[in-house]
Write a protein that holds these residues in place. Structure first.
Motif, PDB file in Angstrom:
ATOM      1  N   PHE B  46       0.835  -1.211   0.000  1.00 16.92           N
ATOM      2  CA  PHE B  46       0.000   0.000   0.000  1.00 16.92           C
ATOM      3  C   PHE B  46       0.869   1.260   0.000  1.00 16.92           C
ATOM      4  CE2 PHE B  46      -3.543  -2.651   2.074  1.00 16.92           C
ATOM      5  CZ  PHE B  46      -4.223  -2.793   0.882  1.00 16.92           C
ATOM      6  N   ARG B  47       1.971   1.208   0.779  1.00 18.58           N
ATOM      7  CA  ARG B  47       2.869   2.365   0.818  1.00 18.58           C
ATOM      8  C   ARG B  47       3.459   2.619  -0.571  1.00 18.58           C
ATOM      9  NH1 ARG B  47       6.910   0.867   4.563  1.00 18.58           N
ATOM     10  NH2 ARG B  47       5.065   0.435   5.809  1.00 18.58           N
ATOM     11  N   LEU B  49       2.159   1.730  -3.442  1.00 19.01           N
ATOM     12  CA  LEU B  49       1.103   2.182  -4.359  1.00 19.01           C
ATOM     13  C   LEU B  49       0.715   3.638  -4.080  1.00 19.01           C
ATOM     14  CD1 LEU B  49      -1.129  -1.023  -4.492  1.00 19.01           C
ATOM     15  CD2 LEU B  49       0.415  -0.165  -6.269  1.00 19.01           C
ATOM     16  N   GLU B  50       0.824   4.017  -2.817  1.00 17.42           N
ATOM     17  CA  GLU B  50       0.519   5.411  -2.482  1.00 17.42           C
ATOM     18  C   GLU B  50       1.555   6.350  -3.112  1.00 17.42           C
ATOM     19  OE1 GLU B  50       1.250   6.736   1.492  1.00 17.42           O
ATOM     20  OE2 GLU B  50       1.073   8.753   0.649  1.00 17.42           O
ATOM     21  N   ARG B  51       2.804   5.899  -3.134  1.00 21.02           N
ATOM     22  CA  ARG B  51       3.879   6.761  -3.607  1.00 21.02           C
ATOM     23  C   ARG B  51       4.089   6.712  -5.116  1.00 21.02           C
ATOM     24  NH1 ARG B  51       8.208   5.437   1.265  1.00 21.02           N
ATOM     25  NH2 ARG B  51       6.882   6.278   2.922  1.00 21.02           N
ATOM     26  N   ALA B  52       3.396   5.800  -5.773  1.00 20.54           N
ATOM     27  CA  ALA B  52       3.613   5.626  -7.222  1.00 20.54           C
ATOM     28  C   ALA B  52       3.164   6.863  -7.995  1.00 20.54           C
ATOM     29  CB  ALA B  52       2.852   4.393  -7.706  1.00 20.54           C
ATOM     30  N   ASP B  53       3.755   7.036  -9.162  1.00 27.37           N
ATOM     31  CA  ASP B  53       3.402   8.134 -10.059  1.00 27.37           C
ATOM     32  C   ASP B  53       2.418   7.589 -11.099  1.00 27.37           C
ATOM     33  OD1 ASP B  53       3.248  10.222 -11.803  1.00 27.37           O
ATOM     34  OD2 ASP B  53       5.329  10.097 -12.499  1.00 27.37           O
TER      35      ASP B  53
END
Lengths: 297, 297
Positions: B46-47, B49-53
């Motif tokens: 999740f971390r 995926l949260e940080r993905a562009d």
């Protein structure tokens, strides 16, 4: 039989994680979120899911926090429009459903099965024609429910004057209304329970009123905007009301089952096991229909 | 026709988000992650995926980072065992598949269709009996591919001596081997391309060797452990090799299509549109089979 759910413990299973995200997607879709707003909301959902506590918590705990975050981000309840539409569709079916119950050999059982049918129906997926077909299948008294404690249920309705009726979704609430009307016609004193604030397509005071429940029975809220009925998150008033031993509790839907399954044998769970995880826990197939008495608390 | 993909742009669609998490789940499942490790890995996913562009990036960009994180957390490649098993199952089918190609009226087209069948087959879902049924359906020359540039493909095989063959998954690579053998028997000089490091069940040097490709053709890696072929992430050597204009490129699988669809008409994409998003982009049904020439770069 009274301990049928004692070996079951609802927690977050691996399959739940993608389902959480799928639910966030549905919320965005019905809320009209699109374009660049989708990754913005989704990033926030991922942050919420990363920070969630998965130890000894039910999926309802996790999705409650997630939906609250989505509502805060959108500054609106994404399901508001869809809930009104579900009620409207179901209200159009109301006269025909009432007729089916009135002309059936055992109206109370028919109404209970109809309430389960209402939980089966996802108004977001099926159109009204499909809904009626689903209802007809649910009302076919020759077909067994997957768990059927109807006889106990009938006895308890005879014995208990007070009925606490935990509502589930909008739309579905019109089906519940018919069961509530049957209970009232038998002299039962019914109190319907709604959410204190919106969460997914769950019934709030506004939705229950829109479905015609106002004036029919007392409606209270549980003080919470959580999925299911997470007792420690409910108001003290509701906890006290729920705790009374002399009442029959009718609990609609999977979320309420998930969060209340260990709360005692006075609860009758009317729902469909919509998700694979719950069905598997119950040892039943996905889509199983239950009118199931709870276990001893 | 040469610009068939020019209006298409692959990016992260709303449906991709739950699918990312589902993929992480599969990785954990095949990697034997269970118990308390599941939420631990999932929180990290999740971390990530949260940080993905998500702006102008393909799903392959996102899943590449996610799978890399999972491998780092597990300190292992979760798909290693399953990849060897897929190769082993497919190798058992090899003699029968060779026979089917040898006895067919147009062996090269049959081998190409077989390679597409190999992409269809998910060895994690089907057992070997089902695989053979799927192969038979794919090889039924009376049934059309959903996009079929076979005639162009045959002409190009005649004209181009050099073939760069971008492999996709383990197991499937045994099917590719048969097409590669057909190309070699026609005097083509084939270079097969594998991933430089493991990602999902994609073919690495070890997997290609295990499928019998070593000694048959030159095998190079693309310098990358990304899903598909993200050119800017590949080694300079591979980018130079890929850039040669005088070669036919055979690109296997949806990931390679997703990342290379705009890279020119010398590329022939052999794959099944497994996901709804890609199928919809192509205006085809989910599961569509394609032997499609790329557009001008």
């Amino acid at each position: 039989m009274n301990n049928r759910f004692s070996d079951i413990s609802m927690r977050v299973f691996p399959e739940c994680y993608p389902c959480f995200v799928r639910q966030a997607n549905i919320a965005m879709e019905v809320g009209g979120v699109n374009g660049d707003s989708v990754p913005r909301v989704m990033k926030s959902v991922f942050r919420c899911l990363e920070r969630a506590d998965y130890s000894n918590k039910t999926p309802a705990h996790v999705t409650s926090a997630m939906h609250r975050r989505i509502r805060r981000l959108l500054k609106a309840d994404p399901f508001r429009g869809v809930k009104a539409r579900y009620n409207s569709i179901a209200l159009k079916m109301y006269p025909e459903l009432k007729e089916k119950v009135a002309t059936s050999p055992r109206p109370l059982i028919t109404a209970a099965r109809l309430a389960i049918a209402g939980n089966i129906i996802d108004f977001g997926i099926y159109d009204s024609v499909d809904i009626m077909g689903t209802v007809d299948r649910a009302l076919d008294l020759n077909s067994a429910l997957d768990v059927d404690d109807s006889d106990d249920f009938l006895l308890e309705v005879e014995e208990k004057e007070q009925v606490l009726y935990l509502l589930d979704n909008s739309g579905e609430v019109v089906f519940d209304r018919i069961l509530i009307e049957e209970l009232i016609s038998r002299g039962r004193n019914v109190t319907a329970v709604v959410k204190a604030g919106p969460v997914i397509n769950d019934c709030t005071m506004e939705d229950a009123t829109g479905a015609g429940l106002a004036g029919l029975c007392k409606i209270i809220d549980n003080g919470s905007d959580h999925v299911g009925t997470i007792l420690e998150q409910c108001s003290m008033g509701f906890q006290e009301r729920f705790g009374r031993r002399d009442q029959l509790v009718i609990s609609k839907g999977q979320g309420n089952f998930e969060t209340l399954m260990h709360e005692g044998s006075r609860i009758y769970f009317l729902f469909q096991a919509k998700c694979l995880v719950v069905a598997r826990l119950l040892g039943l197939g996905q889509g199983a229909m239950l009118l199931a008495r709870g276990g001893k608390s």
